[in-house]
Write a protein that holds these residues in place. Sequence first.
Motif, short mmCIF file in Angstrom:
data_model
loop_
_atom_site.label_atom_id
_atom_site.label_comp_id
_atom_site.label_asym_id
_atom_site.label_seq_id
_atom_site.Cartn_x
_atom_site.Cartn_y
_atom_site.Cartn_z
N GLN A 57 -121.70 8.41 35.73
CA GLN A 57 -121.22 7.24 36.45
C GLN A 57 -121.54 6.00 35.63
OE1 GLN A 57 -119.31 7.35 39.23
NE2 GLN A 57 -119.41 9.54 38.82
N ARG A 58 -120.67 5.01 35.73
CA ARG A 58 -120.88 3.75 35.01
C ARG A 58 -122.12 3.05 35.58
NH1 ARG A 58 -117.14 -0.03 32.48
NH2 ARG A 58 -115.49 1.40 33.06
N ASP A 98 -113.41 11.17 38.16
CA ASP A 98 -114.28 10.00 38.32
C ASP A 98 -115.40 10.04 37.29
OD1 ASP A 98 -112.96 8.78 40.36
OD2 ASP A 98 -114.22 9.62 41.96
N GLY A 99 -115.80 8.87 36.86
CA GLY A 99 -116.89 8.76 35.90
C GLY A 99 -116.36 8.73 34.48
#
Length: 142
Positions: A57-58, A98-99
């Motif tokens: 994840q950011r 996602d990510g």
Amino acid sequence: MPLTPTHRYDDIIDRPHHRSSTRPHMPLRKRAAQFMPFAALSGYDAIIMETARQTQQRVELGDDERQVLDERLRHIVEHASDHPQVSVTFFMPDPRKDGGVYVTVGDTLRRIDTVHRLLILGNGQTIALQDIVDIHEIAANR
């Protein structure tokens, strides 16, 4: 009468192999294809591998970290015409889920596009300034 090893197929073993008179003989290559394994779930392994692939994840930088990064970028912008060697760590979003992943690359700085907010390296790679989490000048080409 049960078959014994000595009497197995004795009645047909010497008979000629049947060949159809109405259908052409199938070539060996095509005959072999009918015995190849069948993958009812083709692509399933790829889906499982993609699902299992991990992304990160950011991470949002804190105010102090952002200030240090801004100072380093400002210094590099001031010396961009010297085309310094830089090491850049940035977040690369994953195109399929996602990510993403954090990547570190080192190369010569070609230029900084302030309009589109991009860092352009000597190998042509472009990095969005908002994705950069760390940058260091390795050496200047003076």
